[in-house]
Enzyme design. Sequence first.
Site, PDB file in Angstrom:
ATOM      1  N   ILE A  92       0.856  -1.190   0.000  1.00 10.07           N
ATOM      2  CA  ILE A  92       0.000   0.000   0.000  1.00 10.07           C
ATOM      3  C   ILE A  92       0.886   1.231   0.000  1.00 10.07           C
ATOM      4  CG2 ILE A  92      -0.204  -0.038   2.532  1.00 10.07           C
ATOM      5  CD1 ILE A  92      -3.049   1.135   2.160  1.00 10.07           C
ATOM      6  N   ILE A 126       4.870  -1.201   2.875  1.00  6.64           N
ATOM      7  CA  ILE A 126       4.531   0.201   2.637  1.00  6.64           C
ATOM      8  C   ILE A 126       5.338   0.701   1.443  1.00  6.64           C
ATOM      9  CG2 ILE A 126       4.351   2.485   3.638  1.00  6.64           C
ATOM     10  CD1 ILE A 126       2.670   0.264   5.046  1.00  6.64           C
ATOM     11  N   LYS A 127       4.622   1.241   0.456  1.00  7.34           N
ATOM     12  CA  LYS A 127       5.295   1.723  -0.749  1.00  7.34           C
ATOM     13  C   LYS A 127       5.731   3.176  -0.569  1.00  7.34           C
ATOM     14  CE  LYS A 127       3.877   0.397  -4.888  1.00  7.34           C
ATOM     15  NZ  LYS A 127       2.997   0.148  -6.056  1.00  7.34           N
ATOM     16  N   ILE A 128       7.010   3.418  -0.842  1.00  5.56           N
ATOM     17  CA  ILE A 128       7.581   4.753  -0.744  1.00  5.56           C
ATOM     18  C   ILE A 128       8.286   5.073  -2.066  1.00  5.56           C
ATOM     19  CG2 ILE A 128       9.270   6.212   0.444  1.00  5.56           C
ATOM     20  CD1 ILE A 128       8.836   4.512   2.952  1.00  5.56           C
TER      21      ILE A 128
END
Length: 380
Positions: free
Chosen positions: A117, A148-150
């Site tokens: 996400i 977690i997408k960064i």
Amino acid sequence: MTAESHSTIGNPRTKALSDVGVSIWLDDLSRDRLNSGSLASLIETHHVVGVTTNPTIFESAVGSGDAYEQQLAELAEKGADAEQAVFEITTSDVREACDVFAGTYGATNGVDGRVSIEVDPRMARDADATIAEAKRLYEAVGRENVMIKIPATVEGIEAIAAVISEGISVNVTLVFSLERYRAVINAFMLGLEKAHTDGLDISKIHSVASFFVSRVDSEVDKRLELAAEEGKPGTEKLKSKAAIANARLAHQIASESFSSERWRLLAERGGRPQRLLLASTGTKDPSLSDTLYVTELAAAGVVNTMPEKTLDALADHGEVDGDTMTDTYVESNRVLDGISAAGISYRSVVDALETEGLEKFDKSWEGLLSTIDEGLKRQK
């Protein structure tokens, strides 16, 4: 246990890719897909072992059908605004998907069974805001197998190291350049080093780096056409070669980085290597094979996240011929050298793609907010 040994039934073509050692992740998620059992089915039939999402995927999901109406009604009743509703809706979908993949997560010892996400893309140039949002998303989903997408912006590099150091698994997205990819790997290792110093169990921290593929050909081929019009020779043979060459050289960087002395020390402490994830693997040029960015980028230990159309094409007619990345580095360098000789700046290409990628996600996020806002108003 890795992807190649996880599943032994289902489609023979997706199994062939899985047997090479490629982890097949689906680049799509929706409430309909969850409710219908489609996602669970793909685990068995197509050897899918993970899911990625992004603002564009959620905008499309929420804007289609009425699967979100009940939750929208509940949120409207609570007085939620569009920002709060987006957060609740997206984390709900990701939480449920994490539960669907719980078995895969356990069977692969945390390597696969992952659901990604993304942080609000409007924070991509703000490291502190990205770090805070990553922690908030991780806590809200409340599942160990979430990633977690960064985005791999300059500011994102700082955030990646910080979030990894907190023990949160990260999917680094929007990686286009080899130079930036090296910075991403360094940030990952910095994060693990700090996590270990702080007493965390680094064997629990996983990461992938999403190296975008098809968009590179779209941008380079456009510039090759202009070079050809200017009379520069040799441009035709370079058409649709840049993306595969770029991704194969990323594989070389990964192979070298995760066999270094620095990595050996981290591995001895339980560290798991950050895997190269091939993203944007649907072909945009209709003259190309619709499985090109899958079959030509196969190697053990990589992830390929595919839109459903590409996954279906692979299952229908994809020809998997073993490892197609290792031992391709010399030729891949020749391709990029040829593109440079044609007067095309690699730096200009990757900078333009990063800017365009962020703009697309910003636009999708605004579209998602607008769709949610309209949905909340319908409930009143």
